[in-house]
Write a protein that holds these residues in place. Structure first.
Motif, short mmCIF file in Angstrom:
data_model
loop_
_atom_site.label_atom_id
_atom_site.label_comp_id
_atom_site.label_asym_id
_atom_site.label_seq_id
_atom_site.Cartn_x
_atom_site.Cartn_y
_atom_site.Cartn_z
N ALA A 121 -1.48 0.87 -10.80
CA ALA A 121 -0.75 0.73 -9.53
C ALA A 121 -0.13 2.05 -9.11
N THR A 122 0.34 2.82 -10.09
CA THR A 122 0.91 4.13 -9.78
C THR A 122 -0.16 5.07 -9.26
N ALA A 123 -1.35 5.03 -9.85
CA ALA A 123 -2.46 5.86 -9.36
C ALA A 123 -2.76 5.53 -7.90
N HIS A 124 -2.78 4.25 -7.57
CA HIS A 124 -3.01 3.81 -6.19
C HIS A 124 -1.85 4.23 -5.29
N ALA A 125 -0.63 4.00 -5.74
CA ALA A 125 0.56 4.32 -4.93
C ALA A 125 0.66 5.82 -4.65
N ARG A 126 0.37 6.64 -5.65
CA ARG A 126 0.47 8.10 -5.48
C ARG A 126 -0.42 8.59 -4.34
N SER A 127 -1.59 7.97 -4.18
CA SER A 127 -2.50 8.40 -3.12
C SER A 127 -1.94 8.10 -1.74
N ARG A 128 -0.89 7.28 -1.69
CA ARG A 128 -0.26 6.90 -0.42
C ARG A 128 1.16 7.47 -0.30
N GLY A 129 1.58 8.32 -1.25
CA GLY A 129 2.93 8.86 -1.23
C GLY A 129 3.98 7.82 -1.57
N MET A 130 3.60 6.83 -2.40
CA MET A 130 4.50 5.73 -2.73
C MET A 130 4.67 5.64 -4.24
N VAL A 131 5.53 4.72 -4.66
CA VAL A 131 5.72 4.40 -6.08
C VAL A 131 5.46 2.91 -6.26
N ALA A 132 5.16 2.53 -7.51
CA ALA A 132 4.87 1.13 -7.82
C ALA A 132 5.96 0.59 -8.73
N VAL A 133 6.42 -0.63 -8.43
CA VAL A 133 7.38 -1.33 -9.29
C VAL A 133 6.86 -2.75 -9.53
N GLY A 134 7.05 -3.24 -10.74
CA GLY A 134 6.53 -4.55 -11.12
C GLY A 134 7.20 -5.68 -10.37
N LEU A 135 6.39 -6.67 -9.98
CA LEU A 135 6.89 -7.88 -9.34
C LEU A 135 6.71 -9.10 -10.24
N GLU A 136 5.52 -9.20 -10.86
CA GLU A 136 5.23 -10.38 -11.65
C GLU A 136 4.27 -10.03 -12.77
#
Length: 135
Positions: free
Chosen positions: A66-81
């Motif tokens: 998820a972090t790899a995906h988020a980085r490509s969008r200038g975002m960060v990933a945090v767990g939900l479930e």
């Protein structure tokens, strides 16, 4: 936690818990993450791989994807479930987790993870869903 062929940013995600469990990354990408963990040192009183260790492996691999995906969008990933189902016991050797993206959206990334023992038997499956938010 990671080898030379992995993206350099993965070193920034190395946590004390991942180190304690001996998690090693093998492959990293937004679509697929592969990692492994030793059974020895991560067992419960009956000598089986601890279910919580399985959960950490699922969360670690899914979060890195998820972090790899988020980085490509200038975002960060945090767990939900996080969920995990224990299907078999591992008593020795290493287990390997393969996290495959189920959804790579603009605000959510979800991964299905299969954990197998050295004989290729599935010992657990899990799913991690992460929220993507601005960095």
């Amino acid at each position: 936690m990671h080898g030379d062929a992995l993206p350099g940013w993965t070193g920034d995600l190395d946590s004390a818990l991942d180190q304690k469990l001996g998690i090693e990354l093998v492959e990293v990408g937004a679509d697929r993450v592969v990692g492994r963990m030793p059974v020895v040192g991560n067992t419960q009183p009956l000598g089986l791989l601890h279910g919580g260790a399985n959960a950490v492996l699922v969360e670690t691999l899914g979060s890195i994807g998820a972090t790899a995906h988020a980085r490509s969008r200038g975002m960060v990933a945090v767990g939900l479930e996080l969920n995990i189902t224990h299907l078999g016991a591992a008593r020795s050797g290493w287990v390997t987790g393969v996290a495959v993206a189920v959804r790579l959206g603009g605000t959510v990334a979800s991964y299905q993870v299969e954990i197998t023992d050295e004989d290729g038997r599935t010992t657990a499956t899990g799913r991690l869903t992460c929220l993507l938010r601005p960095a």
